[in-house]
Design a protein around this motif. Structure first.
Motif, short mmCIF file in Angstrom:
data_model
loop_
_atom_site.label_atom_id
_atom_site.label_comp_id
_atom_site.label_asym_id
_atom_site.label_seq_id
_atom_site.Cartn_x
_atom_site.Cartn_y
_atom_site.Cartn_z
N ASP A 13 -12.34 7.90 -11.83
CA ASP A 13 -11.25 9.00 -11.97
C ASP A 13 -10.03 8.79 -11.77
N PHE A 14 -9.91 7.86 -10.61
CA PHE A 14 -8.53 7.36 -10.23
C PHE A 14 -7.86 6.61 -11.24
N ALA A 15 -8.77 5.84 -11.93
CA ALA A 15 -8.01 5.18 -13.06
C ALA A 15 -7.43 5.93 -14.14
N LYS A 16 -7.95 7.18 -14.49
CA LYS A 16 -7.73 8.02 -15.38
C LYS A 16 -6.00 8.61 -15.02
N THR A 17 -5.68 8.42 -13.63
CA THR A 17 -4.26 9.06 -13.40
C THR A 17 -3.32 8.00 -13.81
N ASN A 18 -3.63 6.86 -14.24
CA ASN A 18 -3.00 5.58 -14.63
C ASN A 18 -2.22 5.17 -13.18
N PRO A 19 -2.53 4.96 -12.40
CA PRO A 19 -1.86 4.59 -10.73
C PRO A 19 -1.10 3.35 -11.06
N VAL A 20 0.23 3.66 -10.72
CA VAL A 20 1.11 2.02 -10.46
C VAL A 20 1.38 2.10 -9.15
N VAL A 21 1.40 0.86 -8.68
CA VAL A 21 1.63 0.72 -7.27
C VAL A 21 2.51 -0.67 -7.35
N ARG A 22 3.67 -0.60 -6.78
CA ARG A 22 4.72 -1.55 -6.65
C ARG A 22 4.61 -2.44 -8.07
N ASP A 23 5.08 -1.52 -9.26
CA ASP A 23 5.14 -2.06 -10.71
C ASP A 23 3.96 -2.62 -10.84
N HIS A 24 2.74 -2.73 -10.39
CA HIS A 24 1.52 -3.08 -10.91
C HIS A 24 0.56 -1.85 -11.50
N CYS A 25 -0.04 -2.23 -12.52
CA CYS A 25 -1.12 -1.17 -12.96
C CYS A 25 -2.28 -1.39 -12.27
N VAL A 26 -2.78 -0.72 -11.48
CA VAL A 26 -3.94 -1.19 -10.51
C VAL A 26 -5.20 -0.71 -11.06
N THR A 27 -6.38 -1.25 -10.87
CA THR A 27 -7.79 -0.68 -11.14
C THR A 27 -8.49 -1.30 -9.82
N ILE A 28 -9.03 -0.03 -9.24
CA ILE A 28 -10.07 -0.21 -8.27
C ILE A 28 -11.32 -0.48 -8.57
N ALA A 29 -12.05 -1.69 -7.99
CA ALA A 29 -13.28 -2.32 -8.59
C ALA A 29 -14.37 -2.07 -7.41
#
Length: 394
Positions: A82-98
């Motif tokens: 669900d978090f990935a669907k928000t297109n999270p960007v942290v410090r100019d990184h596209c992040v994926t939680i695994a």
């Protein structure tokens, strides 16, 4: 003679009249055109936002590994999607939680030794074990790896799983400090009108996900030392505590698979509860709920002994050090803020965990009673000392 025009003559349209149907049609056409324009503008805006989001990922993609107790790992992985669907960007990184499940002792040994990525997976940015006994062990061994005080993700009280008849016999007359005596004294259940049952036959599993065993020992230690605040190292090292824990361990029946769930399942399947090899086991309420939630008639009962109730608190241990990048640490913080939102947290409480979201309905075995007196976490050194007594760690 001059002639004056009538009012109708001055207003040709009014005089001739305009079809209401034509006006309605014109308005419908105008409205449709406006909607089309608005739709195009919204689409353009979404496209621009998508382009802007992509443009902010100038540092590329980053995967953030999280190791979690198997009881929460599945739901956390679902929330990560669900978090990935928000297109999270942290410090100019596209992040994926695994999120992946991990055995607590193996994870601890890897973190405090040499982490082998081939056998253990990528080095985690966060670890969510079953309880704070692991946070204490990691803090004592490698304090520089722990970033601040861990927050609790969800919780589950530690209870005793017993046969329904034994629960009825106990009533409200059982407390944690009685367990060592009930374990060692022959026919000790006679004090509750069940002398033919023998002793309590309390299993003390020390295999995977057996935090409830150490947490129950902490509860016993608090009562035998009459501690009113957090258990101290001095309390934990007292002769009364060591002798009480040894009494519970000595002669304890074995769980078939070394886990509390395995012991509870053996009791649930016993043909005759009185002659069962196991009469009781400390277990998290959530584990007991998952084991029995489909039961229409109770095969087991949940007993909450008197005194402070130990809690499996599922701490969020944020890791730090050269192997955890800054953007990974920040992504962990954002992810767990997302987890704490009611809709997402509900995915965990639906499994029987306690948290700020709706709980599942009571079952024949688990009623989710209010925990009136939760036990405070011991001092780090005290928890480590109790762990050593229970698990035999040096």
């Amino acid at each position: 003679m001059a002639h004056h025009r009538s009012a109708a003559g001055r207003s040709g349209l009014s005089g001739r009249g305009v079809s209401r149907g034509l006006v309605g049609t014109l308005l419908a056409v105008v409205l449709a055109a406006a909607l089309v324009v608005l739709w195009i503008q919204v689409g353009d805006r979404v496209d621009r936002q998508g382009d802007q989001a992509a443009a902010t990922c100038v540092e590329g993609k980053t995967t953030v590994p999280v190791v979690a107790d198997p009881d929460v790992a599945g739901a956390l992985d679902e929330i990560a999607q669900d978090f990935a669907k928000t297109n999270p960007v942290v410090r100019d990184h596209c992040v994926t939680i695994a999120v992946r499940p991990g055995d607590a002792k193996i994870t601890l040994d890897g973190l405090t030794g040499n982490w082998d990525a081939e056998s253990l997976g990528a080095y985690p940015a966060a670890w969510v074990p079953q309880s704070s006994i692991w946070a204490a062990e990691l803090t004592a061994a490698q304090p520089d790896l722990v970033d601040g005080d861990p927050d609790s993700l969800v919780s589950s009280p530690v209870v005793l799983a017993v046969a329904p008849r034994l629960a009825t016999a106990f009533g409200d007359d059982l407390d944690w400090q009685q367990l060592p005596t009930l374990q060692q004294r022959n026919a000790s259940l006679g004090a509750f009108g069940l002398g033919s049952w023998g002793s309590i036959r309390l299993a003390m599993p020390t295999g995977a996900q057996s935090d409830a065993t150490a947490l129950a020992a902490q509860a016993v230690a608090m009562q035998v030392t009459r501690t009113t605040g957090p258990l101290t190292e001095q309390d934990a090292r007292s002769d009364r505590v060591s002798s009480s824990v040894e009494a519970m361990l000595d002669g304890a029946p074995r769980s078939p698979d070394g886990t509390p769930v395995g012991a509870a399942r053996e009791m649930a399947d016993a043909q005759n509860p009185a002659t069962s090899a196991i009469h009781a086991v400390s277990i998290t309420e959530q584990q007991l709920y998952q084991l029995t939630r489909e039961d229409t008639m109770a095969r087991l009962a949940e007993v909450v002994p008197g005194g402070p109730t130990p809690m499996a608190d599922f701490p969020i241990i944020r890791l730090t050090g050269p192997r955890v990048a800054t953007e990974q640490a920040d992504a962990v913080a954002e992810f767990f803020r997302f987890v704490a939102t009611p809709d997402e947290l509900g995915k965990l409480t639906a499994l029987g965990f306690r948290g700020d979201a709706p709980m599942p309905p009571a079952t024949a075995t688990v009623t989710f009673p209010v925990t009136a007196n939760p036990m405070p976490n011991p001092e780090t050194a005290a928890a480590v000392t109790i762990n050593g007594l229970v698990y035999g760690w040096a």
